[in-house]
Design a protein around this motif. Sequence first.
Motif, PDB file in Angstrom:
ATOM      1  N   HIS A 139      -8.271   8.572   7.937  1.00  0.00           N
ATOM      2  CA  HIS A 139      -7.154   7.752   7.483  1.00  0.00           C
ATOM      3  C   HIS A 139      -7.456   6.273   7.663  1.00  0.00           C
ATOM      4  CE1 HIS A 139      -4.125  11.002   6.800  1.00  0.00           C
ATOM      5  NE2 HIS A 139      -4.973  11.643   7.572  1.00  0.00           N
ATOM      6  N   SER A 140      -8.115   5.923   8.753  1.00  0.00           N
ATOM      7  CA  SER A 140      -8.451   4.527   8.990  1.00  0.00           C
ATOM      8  C   SER A 140      -9.363   4.002   7.895  1.00  0.00           C
ATOM      9  CB  SER A 140      -9.134   4.369  10.361  1.00  0.00           C
ATOM     10  OG  SER A 140      -8.261   4.747  11.392  1.00  0.00           O
ATOM     11  N   ASP A 141     -10.312   4.823   7.405  1.00  0.00           N
ATOM     12  CA  ASP A 141     -11.211   4.349   6.369  1.00  0.00           C
ATOM     13  C   ASP A 141     -10.465   4.172   5.052  1.00  0.00           C
ATOM     14  OD1 ASP A 141     -14.024   3.637   5.782  1.00  0.00           O
ATOM     15  OD2 ASP A 141     -13.814   5.227   4.292  1.00  0.00           O
ATOM     16  N   GLU A 142      -9.473   5.004   4.796  1.00  0.00           N
ATOM     17  CA  GLU A 142      -8.663   4.794   3.590  1.00  0.00           C
ATOM     18  C   GLU A 142      -7.957   3.444   3.660  1.00  0.00           C
ATOM     19  OE1 GLU A 142      -4.720   6.754   1.585  1.00  0.00           O
ATOM     20  OE2 GLU A 142      -6.355   8.108   2.119  1.00  0.00           O
ATOM     21  N   ASP A 143      -7.471   3.093   4.849  1.00  0.00           N
ATOM     22  CA  ASP A 143      -6.850   1.781   5.019  1.00  0.00           C
ATOM     23  C   ASP A 143      -7.867   0.671   4.772  1.00  0.00           C
ATOM     24  OD1 ASP A 143      -4.420   2.863   5.585  1.00  0.00           O
ATOM     25  OD2 ASP A 143      -4.572   2.632   7.749  1.00  0.00           O
ATOM     26  N   ARG A 144      -9.098   0.883   5.286  1.00  0.00           N
ATOM     27  CA  ARG A 144     -10.156  -0.121   5.067  1.00  0.00           C
ATOM     28  C   ARG A 144     -10.409  -0.306   3.574  1.00  0.00           C
ATOM     29  NH1 ARG A 144     -15.574  -0.240   3.745  1.00  0.00           N
ATOM     30  NH2 ARG A 144     -15.580   2.034   3.470  1.00  0.00           N
ATOM     31  N   VAL A 145     -10.579   0.800   2.865  1.00  0.00           N
ATOM     32  CA  VAL A 145     -10.845   0.739   1.430  1.00  0.00           C
ATOM     33  C   VAL A 145      -9.706   0.022   0.704  1.00  0.00           C
ATOM     34  CG1 VAL A 145     -11.047   2.162  -0.654  1.00  0.00           C
ATOM     35  CG2 VAL A 145     -12.371   2.748   1.396  1.00  0.00           C
ATOM     36  N   THR A 146      -8.468   0.377   1.056  1.00  0.00           N
ATOM     37  CA  THR A 146      -7.302  -0.247   0.418  1.00  0.00           C
ATOM     38  C   THR A 146      -7.243  -1.738   0.706  1.00  0.00           C
ATOM     39  OG1 THR A 146      -6.075   1.835   0.642  1.00  0.00           O
ATOM     40  CG2 THR A 146      -4.787  -0.151   0.194  1.00  0.00           C
ATOM     41  N   ASP A 147      -7.453  -2.118   1.971  1.00  0.00           N
ATOM     42  CA  ASP A 147      -7.369  -3.535   2.349  1.00  0.00           C
ATOM     43  C   ASP A 147      -8.463  -4.366   1.680  1.00  0.00           C
ATOM     44  OD1 ASP A 147      -5.186  -3.004   3.907  1.00  0.00           O
ATOM     45  OD2 ASP A 147      -6.287  -2.944   5.802  1.00  0.00           O
ATOM     46  N   TRP A 171      -4.992 -11.429  -9.060  1.00  0.00           N
ATOM     47  CA  TRP A 171      -3.984 -10.379  -9.125  1.00  0.00           C
ATOM     48  C   TRP A 171      -2.935 -10.594  -8.036  1.00  0.00           C
ATOM     49  CZ3 TRP A 171      -3.927  -6.631 -12.906  1.00  0.00           C
ATOM     50  CH2 TRP A 171      -5.087  -6.508 -13.670  1.00  0.00           C
ATOM     51  N   THR A 172      -1.720 -10.117  -8.293  1.00  0.00           N
ATOM     52  CA  THR A 172      -0.636 -10.195  -7.309  1.00  0.00           C
ATOM     53  C   THR A 172      -0.155  -8.785  -6.975  1.00  0.00           C
ATOM     54  OG1 THR A 172       0.125 -12.320  -8.179  1.00  0.00           O
ATOM     55  CG2 THR A 172       1.680 -11.074  -6.822  1.00  0.00           C
ATOM     56  N   PRO A 173      -0.348  -8.324  -5.739  1.00  0.00           N
ATOM     57  CA  PRO A 173       0.188  -7.010  -5.353  1.00  0.00           C
ATOM     58  C   PRO A 173       1.711  -7.018  -5.433  1.00  0.00           C
ATOM     59  CG  PRO A 173      -1.512  -7.723  -3.811  1.00  0.00           C
ATOM     60  CD  PRO A 173      -1.183  -8.913  -4.669  1.00  0.00           C
ATOM     61  N   VAL A 174       2.286  -5.931  -5.940  1.00  0.00           N
ATOM     62  CA  VAL A 174       3.742  -5.801  -6.078  1.00  0.00           C
ATOM     63  C   VAL A 174       4.181  -4.473  -5.487  1.00  0.00           C
ATOM     64  CG1 VAL A 174       3.844  -7.260  -8.140  1.00  0.00           C
ATOM     65  CG2 VAL A 174       3.495  -4.784  -8.387  1.00  0.00           C
ATOM     66  N   ASP A 175       5.487  -4.334  -5.277  1.00  0.00           N
ATOM     67  CA  ASP A 175       6.011  -3.054  -4.810  1.00  0.00           C
ATOM     68  C   ASP A 175       5.724  -1.982  -5.860  1.00  0.00           C
ATOM     69  OD1 ASP A 175       7.003  -4.125  -2.464  1.00  0.00           O
ATOM     70  OD2 ASP A 175       8.997  -4.507  -3.309  1.00  0.00           O
ATOM     71  N   PRO A 176       5.119  -0.864  -5.458  1.00  0.00           N
ATOM     72  CA  PRO A 176       4.759   0.164  -6.438  1.00  0.00           C
ATOM     73  C   PRO A 176       5.969   0.741  -7.158  1.00  0.00           C
ATOM     74  CG  PRO A 176       3.594   0.512  -4.364  1.00  0.00           C
ATOM     75  CD  PRO A 176       4.640  -0.532  -4.106  1.00  0.00           C
ATOM     76  N   THR A 177       5.789   1.019  -8.442  1.00  0.00           N
ATOM     77  CA  THR A 177       6.830   1.694  -9.213  1.00  0.00           C
ATOM     78  C   THR A 177       7.063   3.094  -8.660  1.00  0.00           C
ATOM     79  OG1 THR A 177       6.067   0.474 -11.154  1.00  0.00           O
ATOM     80  CG2 THR A 177       7.519   2.358 -11.544  1.00  0.00           C
ATOM     81  N   ASP A 178       5.985   3.771  -8.293  1.00  0.00           N
ATOM     82  CA  ASP A 178       6.018   5.081  -7.657  1.00  0.00           C
ATOM     83  C   ASP A 178       5.702   4.876  -6.183  1.00  0.00           C
ATOM     84  OD1 ASP A 178       5.185   7.559  -6.519  1.00  0.00           O
ATOM     85  OD2 ASP A 178       4.710   8.356  -8.506  1.00  0.00           O
ATOM     86  N   ARG A 179       6.583   5.306  -5.294  1.00  0.00           N
ATOM     87  CA  ARG A 179       6.411   4.994  -3.871  1.00  0.00           C
ATOM     88  C   ARG A 179       5.166   5.628  -3.271  1.00  0.00           C
ATOM     89  NH1 ARG A 179      11.285   8.407  -0.950  1.00  0.00           N
ATOM     90  NH2 ARG A 179      10.580  10.503  -1.495  1.00  0.00           N
ATOM     91  N   PHE A 187      -9.992  -3.700  -1.150  1.00  0.00           N
ATOM     92  CA  PHE A 187      -9.697  -3.812  -2.580  1.00  0.00           C
ATOM     93  C   PHE A 187      -8.536  -4.769  -2.823  1.00  0.00           C
ATOM     94  CE2 PHE A 187      -8.159  -2.174  -6.746  1.00  0.00           C
ATOM     95  CZ  PHE A 187      -9.313  -2.426  -7.467  1.00  0.00           C
ATOM     96  N   ARG A 188      -7.529  -4.748  -1.950  1.00  0.00           N
ATOM     97  CA  ARG A 188      -6.403  -5.693  -2.083  1.00  0.00           C
ATOM     98  C   ARG A 188      -6.912  -7.136  -1.995  1.00  0.00           C
ATOM     99  NH1 ARG A 188      -3.606  -4.017   1.761  1.00  0.00           N
ATOM    100  NH2 ARG A 188      -1.981  -2.823   0.681  1.00  0.00           N
ATOM    101  N   THR A 189      -7.788  -7.411  -1.040  1.00  0.00           N
ATOM    102  CA  THR A 189      -8.345  -8.756  -0.892  1.00  0.00           C
ATOM    103  C   THR A 189      -9.134  -9.158  -2.135  1.00  0.00           C
ATOM    104  OG1 THR A 189      -8.488  -8.466   1.510  1.00  0.00           O
ATOM    105  CG2 THR A 189      -9.855 -10.196   0.543  1.00  0.00           C
ATOM    106  N   VAL A 235     -16.093   0.788  -2.904  1.00  0.00           N
ATOM    107  CA  VAL A 235     -16.081  -0.139  -1.774  1.00  0.00           C
ATOM    108  C   VAL A 235     -17.212   0.281  -0.848  1.00  0.00           C
ATOM    109  CG1 VAL A 235     -14.803  -0.998   0.220  1.00  0.00           C
ATOM    110  CG2 VAL A 235     -13.609  -0.606  -1.944  1.00  0.00           C
ATOM    111  N   THR A 236     -18.209  -0.574  -0.713  1.00  0.00           N
ATOM    112  CA  THR A 236     -19.384  -0.235   0.078  1.00  0.00           C
ATOM    113  C   THR A 236     -19.071  -0.290   1.567  1.00  0.00           C
ATOM    114  OG1 THR A 236     -20.202  -2.508   0.257  1.00  0.00           O
ATOM    115  CG2 THR A 236     -20.821  -1.253  -1.725  1.00  0.00           C
ATOM    116  N   ASP A 237     -20.022   0.186   2.369  1.00  0.00           N
ATOM    117  CA  ASP A 237     -19.830   0.184   3.819  1.00  0.00           C
ATOM    118  C   ASP A 237     -19.740  -1.223   4.387  1.00  0.00           C
ATOM    119  OD1 ASP A 237     -19.859   2.920   3.758  1.00  0.00           O
ATOM    120  OD2 ASP A 237     -21.947   3.118   4.402  1.00  0.00           O
ATOM    121  N   ASP A 238     -20.311  -2.211   3.665  1.00  0.00           N
ATOM    122  CA  ASP A 238     -20.195  -3.602   4.127  1.00  0.00           C
ATOM    123  C   ASP A 238     -19.121  -4.364   3.339  1.00  0.00           C
ATOM    124  OD1 ASP A 238     -21.628  -3.524   1.797  1.00  0.00           O
ATOM    125  OD2 ASP A 238     -23.232  -4.867   2.463  1.00  0.00           O
ATOM    126  N   ASP A 239     -18.155  -3.594   2.767  1.00  0.00           N
ATOM    127  CA  ASP A 239     -16.931  -4.144   2.183  1.00  0.00           C
ATOM    128  C   ASP A 239     -17.170  -4.990   0.929  1.00  0.00           C
ATOM    129  OD1 ASP A 239     -15.593  -2.861   4.198  1.00  0.00           O
ATOM    130  OD2 ASP A 239     -15.320  -4.649   5.444  1.00  0.00           O
TER     131      ASP A 239
END
Length: 258
Positions: free
Chosen positions: A142-150, A161-169, A152-154, A247-251
């Motif tokens: 789960h922690s790595d999923e957070d890493r991948v998400t963070d 791009w501007t992150p917004v509240d998801p249409t689907d929660r 990609f968000r950056t 998303v590579t291991d070195d982000d």
Amino acid sequence: MGTRDDSDEAYVVGLCNQVLGETALTQHKFDWLQGDPGTGGRRAKLPVDAYWPGHQLVVEYRELQHDQPMPHFDKPDRLTVSGVHRGEQRALYDARRDTEIPAHGLRLIVIRPADLDADGRGRLRRTQEADLAALKRILARHSDEDRVTDVFRTWLLAGGWTPVDPTDRWTDLEAVRGDERLICEAKGRTSEKGIDADIAYGQLLRRMTSQEPHTRYVLVVPSSSVKAVERVPAHVRRLLRIDVYEVTDDDVVRRLPA
């Protein structure tokens, strides 16, 4: 009768504390997680087994009575405030936790005896070294999923791009840029790369409710899962407006060829 302090639940939480480097708030109650109203209309707050605020993580340790009928725990001859016996109420409240905890921005990990070294009755043998290794895998996934998400968000923010509240929660990340919109599903490292890739594609398919040509669907995976997601041919991904990013291991973020 054993106490909560020497229970299997406490043992599991203690090992999680070691893995996470933070001491959990046990039997924590959130204002928004409530049971059904009683005869006076009052709704009691439902506790969670363990909450780590620094990790925004909730762990539920669910013993066998959460997944199979057990008259000793279920008390089938007694009705609860929910109008059902305790076993059915437990299932209702577990489902409520499963829905409400992620909906409020927290990660939820459910651990069962079968995930650790347990006997046929679901009692942990408390083989600490093996259990600790298993929990590291469970929590790291789960922690790595957070890493991948963070990461990609950056990367999206850097691209305007501007992150917004998801249409689907249930969407991991949604972002807009002008009239463009991205609906993203992220996955972290896993031992079941093929299965997780298939699940991720299925999750994206269920979210394809918009026919707007400027809406695209994105699958974001670590390097270890690239081969698994590429099993869906590029021409199929193009037809479905699905883009895949690594998303590579070195982000570092890379878009896979379509």
